[in-house]
Enzyme design. Structure first.
Site, mmCIF file in Angstrom:
data_model
loop_
_atom_site.group_PDB
_atom_site.id
_atom_site.type_symbol
_atom_site.label_atom_id
_atom_site.label_comp_id
_atom_site.label_asym_id
_atom_site.label_seq_id
_atom_site.Cartn_x
_atom_site.Cartn_y
_atom_site.Cartn_z
ATOM 1 N N CYS A 1 -19.701 -31.816 -42.654
ATOM 2 C CA CYS A 1 -19.576 -30.882 -43.687
ATOM 3 C C CYS A 1 -18.658 -30.891 -44.619
ATOM 4 O O CYS A 1 -17.512 -31.641 -44.794
ATOM 5 C CB CYS A 1 -19.264 -29.441 -43.066
ATOM 6 S SG CYS A 1 -17.454 -29.383 -42.338
ATOM 7 N N ASP B 1 -35.937 -50.268 -76.623
ATOM 8 C CA ASP B 1 -35.787 -51.748 -77.057
ATOM 9 C C ASP B 1 -37.178 -52.234 -76.885
ATOM 10 O O ASP B 1 -37.930 -51.982 -75.953
ATOM 11 C CB ASP B 1 -34.621 -52.525 -76.384
ATOM 12 C CG ASP B 1 -34.619 -53.854 -76.972
ATOM 13 O OD1 ASP B 1 -34.842 -54.111 -78.135
ATOM 14 O OD2 ASP B 1 -34.536 -54.837 -76.188
#
Length: 702
Positions: free
Chosen positions: A19, A394
């Site tokens: 937890c 690109d």
């Protein structure tokens, strides 16, 4: 002059960390140990980094509040799962007592004793943690639950107290199971690479631990075995399943001089591989490290939750006390009724669902991405990718393959095979990239290139000439052949040449002094995955796609039009690309830039998310980009956007639901409808729902 020494740092793995609250508490405990200057818990990877000096025993003691087990990161410890009955015997026994208690007469001494036994067996560890926290004025879910259960017992609500305990225990067990499932994705990567390998040293074959293998060693990999180290094949040919690294589902053919990676599977042939990296430097080791680091980074949503939770729990305590005291003291309310309602506020106020709502989604998404060959380097980039609505690309090496290929063979006087043979014999002595494309095409077609090219001469900027089989041939630009004989380029041939050039291809002509034999078109061809990827991106809501390239306008336009890119910008300098990215951000807010991770660094850095292609084995790509597509498959990009959008939506859903269910439950206090068991059911239900919702990310398909 004093010399500063780097502060000692140790990394440990944690067993039993389930937890987020426990992680924060353990981190604080370790920070207060003697000799420790700082400590950081990575909840997603279940690790702690300790700065300074301390002992393993001290760390174990710091985690004793939740029976955490701590061991060095590289310790070879095989974790064994306890049988379900042994791990949760107290919960099962508590549940059994609860059932018996409900079967006995209500409020009888026997039922009270049985319910008390159920509370003690099921809530012992809870009470130990909660009571310690209460004395230290540390208010977490254990504190709230402890006060609520003790209060219920004092009020005589034994059955409700027992029900709250068992439901809380079940909720914690399910939360632990869910967190383990979320972490399984990174554990799969850790287990992918073998821990030993067969190595040839001094003419002897020995099996060595990977930490003992040195760069330059020859590793022998048999069919069906996984590679333990990165290296270069020095002997043998095989197909390699690279799924753990690149996410590719189809095995890749590999032969001498090809690079191979640790964790991949040798499917067919016997390979000898020269090791190029130590175990800690292999591609898969870097992926694991970067994924674990990414899971540790708090996303903006998680940072908000962490900040909110710090004030939320004390606020719930104040509200609960006010509910319990104000009506009896000032409004003539019943003490037992309003104290009971105050206890219900404590139970429903547990922040379990809220605290786990974001980290479990991030851990699951980043782990899922890593298993599919996408490296997301933090929750912040996961969230940002989910918001992207414009992407710049690109061209070379991203949308295209990055190297020239022969795309057309047009023969006029010979067949295509003979045209290619003569061209390859002429070009095999040249170092030009276009020449290598022709030679590669001929070699792959099985053409014999043993005949010599005599009297070879290169004409700079124009072409070449040489004798093949005693006959002189010329090859180069169409203008070069026109210089040899202007009658060779007929109008029909000239039209054919212009059409190819308009498609962004470089055209070379082959001929003799009297005739043109044919044309060969060469281009940096589009990746097979580019068109599909761009189509899928539009389906996922990307509004704008832009190509940014330094290449000429004609080539860029031809490729951009074939791919359906919205906007094409060519003949750009790096600073121009940077300027265009900034413009896109002004217009679309969140923008991604996709490149190769080496070039266009300013544009990648300026984008909201920098995404690098082909990171497998490329340190630069993994270091510079925010997200790395480990293979050269652009179809991983739509998957990344889809996963990120889904993760962002799930995080928002989880937060809204966690807070909403609390507010709804708190509204039930006024009419007195909120019971303790209903409160814990609401809290447990919320925790399970946000957990299950987060685990849906494991089902996102490519």
């Amino acid at each position: 002059m004093s010399t500063t020494h780097p502060e000692p740092k140790q990394v440990y793995r944690i067993q039993g960390l389930t937890c987020a609250n426990c992680a924060m508490k353990f981190e604080n405990n370790v920070k207060h140990l003697a000799g420790v200057t700082n400590a950081t818990v990575n909840f997603g990877a279940s690790k702690i980094t300790v700065y300074g000096e301390t002992t393993l025993e001290a760390l174990q003691k710091a985690g004793s509040f939740d029976n955490l087990k701590v061991y060095p990161e590289k310790a070879k410890i095989e974790l064994q799962r306890e049988p379900l009955v042994k791990a949760y015997w107290n919960v099962l026994l508590s549940g059994l007592f609860l059932i018996v208690g409900y079967a006995l007469p209500e409020q009888s001494i026997a039922s009270v004793l049985v319910f008390a036994a159920s509370i003690l067996f099921g809530g012992y560890s809870l009470f130990m943690k909660g009571s310690k926290n209460l004395f230290r004025l540390q208010f977490d879910m254990n504190t709230l639950m402890t006060v609520a259960v003790i209060g219920a017992s004092i009020l005589g609500e034994w059955s409700e107290g027992a029900t709250v305990v068992i439901l809380f225990a079940i909720s914690e067990a399910l939360e632990r199971h869910a967190m383990e499932k979320a972490r399984q994705s990174i554990r799969t990567l850790i287990d992918a690479a073998p821990k030993v390998a067969l190595v040839r040293r001094n003419q002897h074959e020995v099996t060595l631990d990977v930490d003992e293998i040195m760069v330059g060693d020859i590793m022998i990999v048999k069919p069906g075995q996984k590679l333990a180290m990165d290296g270069i094949i020095v002997k043998g040919t095989s197909t390699i399943n690279q799924a753990p690294i690149t996410g590719e589902s189809v095995p890749v053919s590999k032969t001498m001089h090809d690079e191979v990676f640790a964790g991949t599977l040798n499917e067919e042939g016997l390979l000898e591989v020269k090791v190029t990296k130590r175990a800690d430097d292999t591609t898969i080791a870097k992926i694991i490290h970067l994924v674990e680091e990414a899971q540790a980074q708090r996303a903006p949503a998680q940072a908000f939750i962490d900040s909110f939770a710090k004030s939320y729990t004390p606020a719930i305590m104040v509200v609960a006390i006010a509910v319990a005291l104000v009506p009896p003291l000032f409004l003539s309310g019943s003490w037992s009724e309003w104290v009971y309602r105050g206890l219900a506020v404590l139970v429903v106020g547990c922040p379990c669902a809220l605290v786990i709502s974001t980290p479990i989604a991030i851990v699951t998404a980043i782990g899922k991405a890593a298993r599919c060959g996408v490296l997301i380097k933090g929750g912040i980039y996961l969230e940002e990718a989910g918001r992207v609505n414009a992407i710049a690309f690109d061209k070379t090496g991203t949308l295209t393959k990055g190297f020239p290929e022969v795309t057309e063979l047009i023969a006029f006087l010979h067949d295509e095979t003979e045209l290619l043979r003569i061209a390859a014999l002429l070009e095999k002595g040249s170092q030009h990239p276009l020449a290598s494309a022709i030679v590669r095409r001929a070699a792959s077609s099985g053409i014999d290139l043993s005949a010599p090219a005599e009297d070879f001469q290169s004409v700079t900027g124009k072409g070449i000439r040489a004798k093949i089989d005693g006959k002189t041939y010329y090859m180069g630009s169409p203008a070069y052949l026109a210089e040899i004989n202007s009658d060779m380029l007929t109008p029909a041939i000239s039209i054919r040449i212009r059409a190819l050039q308009q498609e962004g291809k470089t055209v070379m002509a082959l001929g003799t002094e009297s005739d043109i034999l044919g044309l060969i078109a060469v281009a940096d061809d589009i990746r097979d995955s580019s068109k599909t990827a761009l189509h899928q991106l539009k389906q996922h809501g990307i509004k704008q796609t832009m190509m940014l390239t330094g290449d000429n306008q004609a080539t860029a336009k031809a490729i951009g039009n074939r791919l359906g890119i919205t906007e094409i910008r060519a003949e750009l300098l790096p600073q121009t690309k940077l300027h265009l990215i900034k413009q896109l951000k002004d217009e679309y807010s969140s923008v991604a830039m996709v490149g190769d991770g080496v070039n266009d660094a300013p544009a990648l850095a300026a984008a909201s998310v920098g995404i690098a292609m082909g990171g497998a084995g490329t340190d630069t790509a993994m270091e510079t980009a925010d997200i790395v597509l480990m293979g050269d498959d652009l179809r991983k990009l739509p998957f990344t956007i889809k996963l990120s959008r889904k993760a962002l939506a799930i995080i928002k859903q989880n937060i809204a639901f966690s807070i909403g269910i609390k507010l709804l439950a708190l509204m039930l206090i006024v009419p007195g409808w909120l019971t303790l068991w209903l409160a814990i059911s609401a809290d447990m239900g919320a925790t399970l729902i946000v957990t299950a919702n987060s685990l849906r990310l494991l089902k996102v398909n490519e």
